[in-house]
Scaffold this motif. Sequence first.
Motif, PDB file in Angstrom:
ATOM      1  N   UNK A  48      17.341   9.776   8.753  1.00 18.53           N
ATOM      2  CA  UNK A  48      17.488  10.691   7.334  1.00 18.53           C
ATOM      3  C   UNK A  48      18.700   9.778   6.417  1.00 18.53           C
ATOM      4  N   UNK A  49      19.834   9.513   7.390  1.00 26.18           N
ATOM      5  CA  UNK A  49      20.655   8.793   6.466  1.00 26.18           C
ATOM      6  C   UNK A  49      20.518   7.437   5.974  1.00 26.18           C
ATOM      7  N   UNK A  50      19.391   6.768   6.316  1.00 25.07           N
ATOM      8  CA  UNK A  50      19.202   5.634   5.867  1.00 25.07           C
ATOM      9  C   UNK A  50      18.084   5.552   4.677  1.00 25.07           C
ATOM     10  N   UNK A  51      17.439   6.825   4.356  1.00 24.04           N
ATOM     11  CA  UNK A  51      16.566   6.865   3.239  1.00 24.04           C
ATOM     12  C   UNK A  51      16.968   7.632   2.197  1.00 24.04           C
ATOM     13  N   UNK A  52      16.245   7.539   1.119  1.00 26.85           N
ATOM     14  CA  UNK A  52      16.497   8.276  -0.052  1.00 26.85           C
ATOM     15  C   UNK A  52      15.201   8.304  -0.752  1.00 26.85           C
ATOM     16  N   UNK A  53      15.248   9.394  -1.748  1.00 25.28           N
ATOM     17  CA  UNK A  53      14.188   9.529  -2.652  1.00 25.28           C
ATOM     18  C   UNK A  53      14.992   9.662  -3.924  1.00 25.28           C
ATOM     19  N   UNK A  54      14.508   9.053  -5.066  1.00 20.03           N
ATOM     20  CA  UNK A  54      15.181   9.131  -6.409  1.00 20.03           C
ATOM     21  C   UNK A  54      13.832   8.977  -7.262  1.00 20.03           C
ATOM     22  N   UNK A  55      14.233   9.522  -8.689  1.00 22.16           N
ATOM     23  CA  UNK A  55      13.431   9.279  -9.745  1.00 22.16           C
ATOM     24  C   UNK A  55      13.518   8.303 -10.634  1.00 22.16           C
ATOM     25  N   UNK A  56      12.681   7.303 -11.027  1.00 23.61           N
ATOM     26  CA  UNK A  56      12.925   6.661 -12.263  1.00 23.61           C
ATOM     27  C   UNK A  56      12.203   7.064 -13.412  1.00 23.61           C
ATOM     28  N   UNK A  57      13.098   7.266 -14.337  1.00 24.75           N
ATOM     29  CA  UNK A  57      12.405   7.830 -15.746  1.00 24.75           C
ATOM     30  C   UNK A  57      12.962   6.942 -16.812  1.00 24.75           C
ATOM     31  N   UNK A  58      12.034   7.113 -17.817  1.00 29.07           N
ATOM     32  CA  UNK A  58      12.321   6.153 -19.039  1.00 29.07           C
ATOM     33  C   UNK A  58      13.732   6.477 -19.827  1.00 29.07           C
ATOM     34  N   UNK A  59      14.302   5.415 -20.210  1.00 29.44           N
ATOM     35  CA  UNK A  59      15.545   5.217 -20.725  1.00 29.44           C
ATOM     36  C   UNK A  59      15.320   6.212 -22.047  1.00 29.44           C
ATOM     37  N   UNK A  60      15.982   6.060 -22.865  1.00 30.91           N
ATOM     38  CA  UNK A  60      15.988   6.898 -24.354  1.00 30.91           C
ATOM     39  C   UNK A  60      14.948   6.832 -25.205  1.00 30.91           C
ATOM     40  N   UNK A  77       0.875  -1.215  -0.019  1.00 31.08           N
ATOM     41  CA  UNK A  77      -0.015   0.031   0.014  1.00 31.08           C
ATOM     42  C   UNK A  77       0.841   1.482  -0.014  1.00 31.08           C
ATOM     43  N   UNK A  78       0.556   2.231  -0.825  1.00 30.32           N
ATOM     44  CA  UNK A  78       1.440   3.418  -0.880  1.00 30.32           C
ATOM     45  C   UNK A  78       1.579   4.106   0.579  1.00 30.32           C
ATOM     46  N   UNK A  79       0.436   4.319   1.276  1.00 28.26           N
ATOM     47  CA  UNK A  79       0.672   4.814   2.567  1.00 28.26           C
ATOM     48  C   UNK A  79       1.744   4.156   3.478  1.00 28.26           C
ATOM     49  N   UNK A  80       1.645   2.828   3.254  1.00 25.77           N
ATOM     50  CA  UNK A  80       2.659   2.189   4.142  1.00 25.77           C
ATOM     51  C   UNK A  80       4.274   2.388   3.806  1.00 25.77           C
ATOM     52  N   UNK A  81       4.293   2.733   2.357  1.00 32.18           N
ATOM     53  CA  UNK A  81       5.675   2.804   1.858  1.00 32.18           C
ATOM     54  C   UNK A  81       5.931   4.275   2.304  1.00 32.18           C
ATOM     55  N   UNK A  82       5.022   5.304   2.193  1.00 30.59           N
ATOM     56  CA  UNK A  82       5.557   6.600   2.822  1.00 30.59           C
ATOM     57  C   UNK A  82       5.693   6.640   4.022  1.00 30.59           C
ATOM     58  N   UNK A  83       4.899   5.961   4.863  1.00 30.85           N
ATOM     59  CA  UNK A  83       5.185   5.837   6.515  1.00 30.85           C
ATOM     60  C   UNK A  83       6.351   5.135   6.913  1.00 30.85           C
ATOM     61  N   UNK A  84       6.873   4.248   6.067  1.00 25.55           N
ATOM     62  CA  UNK A  84       8.092   3.716   6.341  1.00 25.55           C
ATOM     63  C   UNK A  84       9.261   4.651   6.222  1.00 25.55           C
ATOM     64  N   UNK A 142      11.408   5.291  -3.636  1.00 29.78           N
ATOM     65  CA  UNK A 142      11.368   5.564  -2.188  1.00 29.78           C
ATOM     66  C   UNK A 142      12.336   4.334  -1.661  1.00 29.78           C
ATOM     67  N   UNK A 143      13.659   4.670  -1.112  1.00 25.43           N
ATOM     68  CA  UNK A 143      14.545   3.628  -0.654  1.00 25.43           C
ATOM     69  C   UNK A 143      14.459   3.816   0.881  1.00 25.43           C
ATOM     70  N   UNK A 144      14.374   2.484   1.666  1.00 25.73           N
ATOM     71  CA  UNK A 144      14.331   2.559   3.046  1.00 25.73           C
ATOM     72  C   UNK A 144      15.134   1.612   3.633  1.00 25.73           C
ATOM     73  N   UNK A 145      15.176   1.085   4.799  1.00 25.56           N
ATOM     74  CA  UNK A 145      15.781  -0.082   5.124  1.00 25.56           C
ATOM     75  C   UNK A 145      14.971  -1.108   5.142  1.00 25.56           C
ATOM     76  N   UNK A 146      15.101  -2.418   4.582  1.00 22.48           N
ATOM     77  CA  UNK A 146      13.996  -3.364   4.767  1.00 22.48           C
ATOM     78  C   UNK A 146      13.241  -3.848   5.845  1.00 22.48           C
ATOM     79  N   UNK A 147      12.084  -4.031   6.152  1.00 26.91           N
ATOM     80  CA  UNK A 147      11.646  -4.079   7.377  1.00 26.91           C
ATOM     81  C   UNK A 147      12.335  -5.026   8.062  1.00 26.91           C
ATOM     82  N   UNK A 148      12.684  -5.028   9.325  1.00 24.69           N
ATOM     83  CA  UNK A 148      13.385  -6.322  10.085  1.00 24.69           C
ATOM     84  C   UNK A 148      14.887  -6.264   9.989  1.00 24.69           C
ATOM     85  N   UNK A 149      15.525  -5.341   8.851  1.00 28.20           N
ATOM     86  CA  UNK A 149      16.857  -5.352   8.803  1.00 28.20           C
ATOM     87  C   UNK A 149      17.431  -4.082   9.795  1.00 28.20           C
TER      88      UNK A 149
END
Length: 180
Positions: A76-88, A63-70, A154-161
């Motif tokens: 801050x040093x264990x999370x990141x937001x990046x964009x995935x865009x189509x290649x060429x 669920x999207x809200x779960x991903x945002x909540x995590x 949305x990059x976060x530590x895997x739950x349980x790690x």
Amino acid sequence: GTPRTPGPTPGRVLWQGSIVKQSVRICGVVCAAPAVQGHHVMTGYGPEPQHWPDQLHVNFRICVPDAVEQYVQASPEQRAIRLLLPQSSEADAQQLQQFINYLNGKDRAGMVKLPAMRDQGLAARAVYLVVPKPQVCQQLQIVWDGRDVMLIAVVVPQPGSTATGTAPAASGMSSRSYRS
């Protein structure tokens, strides 16, 4: 000039590879840093993408809200937001749009599990592929004009790690909550 903020330059290609679902290649994508509102308060300082494989295997949905909540709960040093865009190619853009439509229809985010890499000091991470919507972009403080075909990674530590990567691997029981 404008004050420099930590983190990668928005728009610069940081990684390229492909999204794969059920062993089928969906499309080629590039990873870039997002433009953010104000300072990098919410976008995290995690130096992602770190050792991403050539293929991001989307094996789960969440669920999207779960991903945002995590993301909100991760340090801050264990999370990141990046964009995935189509290649060429135009085909990549069309296939990425079809995958976005698929996730949208399920009202879910895709989930990619990245294993721990002890030799690199990396704990297991989860990469959630989130469809950009005004509310989500606001929560994650991302600037999006609604025109670009893209997914938010949305990059976060895997739950349980743990940050040290020394926690025992979670049993398969917990993964059932990611399936839908």
